[in-house]
Design a protein around this motif. Structure first.
Motif, PDB file in Angstrom:
ATOM      1  N   ILE A   2      48.064 -95.756 -27.269  1.00 16.20           N
ATOM      2  CA  ILE A   2      49.406 -96.046 -27.769  1.00 16.20           C
ATOM      3  C   ILE A   2      50.363 -94.911 -27.438  1.00 16.20           C
ATOM      4  N   ILE A   3      51.523 -95.309 -26.880  1.00 11.12           N
ATOM      5  CA  ILE A   3      52.617 -94.367 -26.638  1.00 11.12           C
ATOM      6  C   ILE A   3      53.847 -94.890 -27.375  1.00 11.12           C
ATOM      7  N   LEU A   4      54.476 -94.024 -28.137  1.00 14.06           N
ATOM      8  CA  LEU A   4      55.731 -94.364 -28.789  1.00 14.06           C
ATOM      9  C   LEU A   4      56.852 -93.804 -27.916  1.00 14.06           C
ATOM     10  N   ALA A   5      57.604 -94.696 -27.281  1.00 12.66           N
ATOM     11  CA  ALA A   5      58.687 -94.288 -26.387  1.00 12.66           C
ATOM     12  C   ALA A   5      60.014 -94.381 -27.137  1.00 12.66           C
ATOM     13  N   VAL A   6      60.605 -93.235 -27.421  1.00  3.38           N
ATOM     14  CA  VAL A   6      61.869 -93.193 -28.152  1.00  3.38           C
ATOM     15  C   VAL A   6      63.000 -93.315 -27.128  1.00  3.38           C
ATOM     16  N   ASN A   7      63.567 -94.516 -27.025  1.00  6.25           N
ATOM     17  CA  ASN A   7      64.584 -94.797 -26.021  1.00  6.25           C
ATOM     18  C   ASN A   7      65.986 -94.439 -26.542  1.00  6.25           C
ATOM     19  N   LYS A   8      66.929 -94.350 -25.598  1.00  8.95           N
ATOM     20  CA  LYS A   8      68.336 -94.056 -25.886  1.00  8.95           C
ATOM     21  C   LYS A   8      68.512 -92.649 -26.464  1.00  8.95           C
ATOM     22  N   TRP A   9      67.614 -91.749 -26.055  1.00  6.03           N
ATOM     23  CA  TRP A   9      67.728 -90.379 -26.520  1.00  6.03           C
ATOM     24  C   TRP A   9      69.035 -89.749 -26.034  1.00  6.03           C
ATOM     25  N   ASP A  10      69.608 -90.305 -24.968  1.00  3.31           N
ATOM     26  CA  ASP A  10      70.879 -89.797 -24.449  1.00  3.31           C
ATOM     27  C   ASP A  10      72.030 -90.020 -25.425  1.00  3.31           C
ATOM     28  N   LEU A  11      71.844 -90.957 -26.372  1.00  3.45           N
ATOM     29  CA  LEU A  11      72.911 -91.256 -27.323  1.00  3.45           C
ATOM     30  C   LEU A  11      72.854 -90.368 -28.565  1.00  3.45           C
ATOM     31  N   VAL A  12      71.782 -89.600 -28.699  1.00  2.00           N
ATOM     32  CA  VAL A  12      71.663 -88.708 -29.852  1.00  2.00           C
ATOM     33  C   VAL A  12      72.604 -87.531 -29.652  1.00  2.00           C
ATOM     34  N   GLU A  13      73.536 -87.359 -30.575  1.00  3.17           N
ATOM     35  CA  GLU A  13      74.578 -86.353 -30.404  1.00  3.17           C
ATOM     36  C   GLU A  13      74.059 -84.933 -30.608  1.00  3.17           C
ATOM     37  N   ASP A  14      73.151 -84.763 -31.579  1.00  4.43           N
ATOM     38  CA  ASP A  14      72.633 -83.425 -31.872  1.00  4.43           C
ATOM     39  C   ASP A  14      71.540 -83.087 -30.874  1.00  4.43           C
ATOM     40  N   LYS A  15      71.848 -82.272 -29.906  1.00  2.00           N
ATOM     41  CA  LYS A  15      70.867 -81.896 -28.888  1.00  2.00           C
ATOM     42  C   LYS A  15      70.451 -80.424 -29.060  1.00  2.00           C
ATOM     43  N   SER A  16      70.353 -79.993 -30.310  1.00  5.51           N
ATOM     44  CA  SER A  16      69.926 -78.629 -30.573  1.00  5.51           C
ATOM     45  C   SER A  16      68.502 -78.441 -30.082  1.00  5.51           C
ATOM     46  N   THR A  17      68.074 -77.195 -29.995  1.00  5.14           N
ATOM     47  CA  THR A  17      66.792 -76.860 -29.383  1.00  5.14           C
ATOM     48  C   THR A  17      65.641 -77.624 -30.010  1.00  5.14           C
ATOM     49  N   ASN A  18      65.666 -77.776 -31.315  1.00  8.71           N
ATOM     50  CA  ASN A  18      64.517 -78.355 -32.008  1.00  8.71           C
ATOM     51  C   ASN A  18      64.714 -79.815 -32.393  1.00  8.71           C
TER      52      ASN A  18
ATOM     53  N   ASP B 166      51.245 -90.938 -40.303  1.00 10.21           N
ATOM     54  CA  ASP B 166      50.065 -90.092 -40.487  1.00 10.21           C
ATOM     55  C   ASP B 166      48.762 -90.880 -40.464  1.00 10.21           C
ATOM     56  N   TRP B 167      48.855 -92.201 -40.591  1.00  4.75           N
ATOM     57  CA  TRP B 167      47.667 -93.056 -40.556  1.00  4.75           C
ATOM     58  C   TRP B 167      47.238 -93.377 -39.125  1.00  4.75           C
ATOM     59  N   ILE B 168      48.028 -92.959 -38.152  1.00  2.77           N
ATOM     60  CA  ILE B 168      47.669 -93.155 -36.752  1.00  2.77           C
ATOM     61  C   ILE B 168      47.995 -91.849 -36.007  1.00  2.77           C
ATOM     62  N   PRO B 169      47.231 -90.799 -36.289  1.00  2.00           N
ATOM     63  CA  PRO B 169      47.601 -89.448 -35.822  1.00  2.00           C
ATOM     64  C   PRO B 169      47.523 -89.259 -34.320  1.00  2.00           C
ATOM     65  N   TYR B 170      46.835 -90.149 -33.620  1.00  2.00           N
ATOM     66  CA  TYR B 170      46.631 -89.925 -32.190  1.00  2.00           C
ATOM     67  C   TYR B 170      47.771 -90.447 -31.314  1.00  2.00           C
ATOM     68  N   ILE B 171      48.760 -91.091 -31.903  1.00  2.00           N
ATOM     69  CA  ILE B 171      49.827 -91.696 -31.107  1.00  2.00           C
ATOM     70  C   ILE B 171      50.559 -90.640 -30.284  1.00  2.00           C
ATOM     71  N   ALA B 172      50.823 -90.965 -29.021  1.00  4.60           N
ATOM     72  CA  ALA B 172      51.592 -90.064 -28.154  1.00  4.60           C
ATOM     73  C   ALA B 172      53.071 -90.429 -28.260  1.00  4.60           C
ATOM     74  N   VAL B 173      53.932 -89.435 -28.182  1.00  2.00           N
ATOM     75  CA  VAL B 173      55.379 -89.650 -28.335  1.00  2.00           C
ATOM     76  C   VAL B 173      56.108 -89.109 -27.106  1.00  2.00           C
ATOM     77  N   LYS B 174      57.008 -89.928 -26.544  1.00  2.00           N
ATOM     78  CA  LYS B 174      57.833 -89.506 -25.426  1.00  2.00           C
ATOM     79  C   LYS B 174      59.290 -89.903 -25.686  1.00  2.00           C
ATOM     80  N   PHE B 175      60.208 -89.014 -25.360  1.00  2.00           N
ATOM     81  CA  PHE B 175      61.635 -89.297 -25.505  1.00  2.00           C
ATOM     82  C   PHE B 175      62.188 -89.667 -24.132  1.00  2.00           C
ATOM     83  N   ILE B 176      62.821 -90.836 -24.051  1.00  2.00           N
ATOM     84  CA  ILE B 176      63.271 -91.342 -22.757  1.00  2.00           C
ATOM     85  C   ILE B 176      64.695 -91.870 -22.851  1.00  2.00           C
ATOM     86  N   SER B 177      65.280 -92.075 -21.696  1.00  2.70           N
ATOM     87  CA  SER B 177      66.541 -92.808 -21.592  1.00  2.70           C
ATOM     88  C   SER B 177      66.407 -93.750 -20.408  1.00  2.70           C
ATOM     89  N   VAL B 178      66.295 -95.037 -20.697  1.00  4.09           N
ATOM     90  CA  VAL B 178      66.203 -96.018 -19.614  1.00  4.09           C
ATOM     91  C   VAL B 178      67.503 -96.050 -18.832  1.00  4.09           C
TER      92      VAL B 178
END
Length: 441
Positions: free
Chosen positions: A292-308, A322-334
């Motif tokens: 499982i990969i969680l792809a967080v799309n439209k990251w380009d629309l997030v205004e706060d682009k601070s380091t963290n 927390d019930w599925i700790p192995y999930i991979a997360v990626k931030f993308i902009s299609v």
């Protein structure tokens, strides 16, 4: 393994469809109530009978809450069944006899040419068998009197339903080693746009109107001299909005896509975050032991682009999941085509990790160091001793720990061992199974 044989239960409300579904799937997944239209959640599950397997759909909960009762019946139950199933169980009620709606449903089924089994419910004793004869008038073959609640004659009905299904032992599966990725998510999150970006053509219809994609569509992508099967699925609606038949069987096909894939990429909108539909799909993917990969799309629309900001966002997601700790997360902009190829690379990595086998000696050397540094907590006067660990299987990886008192090993220590294995061997995005077995002193 995905099942190609699909059987649908149809019939008017309040005649026992959910009760029959629960009995055949050996679950209590379907809510049973005498109130018309009470069943709202999807009901889709596997059934095994006499060495034959099929997928069962209960369409009963998807009658829209409208005054157009008959229209609702036809538009939801019947069309779902005719579009999606190879075989129909037409459930009827011996107490009420043949109603006008039953007759209209029968006419639809006869025109469809699908195989139909007539199951007359509430035949709880032999005295009621005489009343079953009336249902020959529907012109759909021999009716079978059953009791969905008590189980009477259900076996005979299943014999008829599975008569044309090939026994599992005779099925020869053609191995398909291509990476298979199902792209899942709610409407308008960018699934079709992602597939189009990969294929570099507008093969999918992309629209701002939720629900544009109605079916699961397979596309073949050539990437790094290898073929990837991309499965673009219909968007997931909020359950209260599942009204028209086409949306329900789109949801069914989404669930079937999860069954036959290696990797599930769940796309979410960075501004909306996780929704209830997303959680439901993750639960299904976890049950099917997908990567499982969680792809967080439209990251380009997030205004706060601070380091963290990305790290903080991911931390919040992981706390919620927390019930599925192995999930991979990626931030993308299609839209901006950012980090899209990284999703494919990660998918290949996860598939390889699912097949990773660690030698017993290396595994025990590592676990011994872990245990020496952090010993299992005692349970009362019981000292827990982990003797050794093996990996008996892959896809997903299985790790069997042998110890003196497995019943007394605390859950937090089990999670600790899983976390250490994941960290050491890079099982990000990969489901693994941990077993704790008793061995001699």
């Amino acid at each position: 393994m995905a099942m190609s044989n699909v059987v649908a239960i149809v019939g008017r409300p309040n005649i026992g469809k959910s009760t029959l579904f629960n009995r055949l799937t050996k679950t209590r997944e379907a809510i049973v109530d005498n109130t018309y239209g009470v069943t709202r959640d999807r009901k889709y599950g596997p059934v095994e009978w006499d060495g034959r397997t099929f997928s069962l759909i209960d369409t009963g909960g998807f009658v829209p809450d409208t005054k157009e009762f008959f229209e609702s019946m036809i538009n939801t139950q019947i069309e779902i069944a005719l579009d999606e199933a190879e075989h129909i169980i037409f459930l009827l009620d011996v107490e009420t006899g043949i109603s006008a709606i039953d007759q209209e449903i029968a006419n639809k089924l006869k025109k469809s040419g699908k195989r139909v089994t007539l199951a007359v419910n509430k035949v709880d004793n032999s005295a009621r068998e005489n009343d079953v004869v009336e249902f020959y008038n529907l012109g759909l073959g021999d009716p079978i009197g059953i009791s969905a609640l008590g189980g009477r004659n259900v076996g005979n009905m299943l014999d008829t339903v599975t008569d044309h299904i090939t026994p599992d032992s005779e099925i020869v599966e053609v191995e398909d080693n291509r990476l298979k990725i199902a792209i899942i998510g709610k409407p308008n999150v960018g699934k079709s746009s992602l597939v189009n970006a990969y294929l570099k053509q507008d093969k999918m219809i992309v629209s701002n109107v939720p629900g544009t994609t109605r079916d699961s569509v397979d596309s073949v992508l050539n990437y790094k001299n290898q073929e990837i099967l991309l499965i673009d699925t219909a968007g997931l609606r909020k359950k209260k909005k599942i009204r028209e038949n086409i949306e329900f069987y789109s949801l069914v096909r989404t669930l079937k896509a999860i069954e036959r894939t290696d990797i599930v990429i769940l796309m979410i909108d960075a501004l909306d975050g996780l929704t209830k539909q997303d959680i439901d799909i993750l639960l299904e993917a976890k049950k099917q032991q997908n990567g499982i990969i969680l792809a967080v799309n439209k990251w380009d629309l997030v205004e706060d682009k601070s380091t963290n900001s990305a790290r903080d966002y991911e931390d919040a997601l992981r706390r919620e999941l927390d019930w599925i700790p192995y999930i991979a997360v990626k931030f993308i902009s299609v839209l901006n085509k950012q980090r899209l190829l990284k999703l494919l690379d990660l998918s290949y990595e996860i598939k390889d990790r699912k097949h990773l086998r660690i030698s017993t000696s290396k595994l025990n050397d590592y676990i011994s160091k872990v245990i020496r540094k952090t010993t299992p907590p005692t349970s009362g006067n019981i000292i827990i001793k982990i003797k050794y660990v093996t990996q008996p299987a892959v896809d997903p990886p299985v790790f069997s720990f042998f110890l003196n008192e497995p019943d007394h090993l605390k859950d937090n220590y089990k999670r600790f061992l899983e976390r250490k294995i994941r960290e050491e061997y890079g099982f990000d995005g990969v489901p693994i199974i941990m077993k704790f077995l008793k061995t001699g002193n």
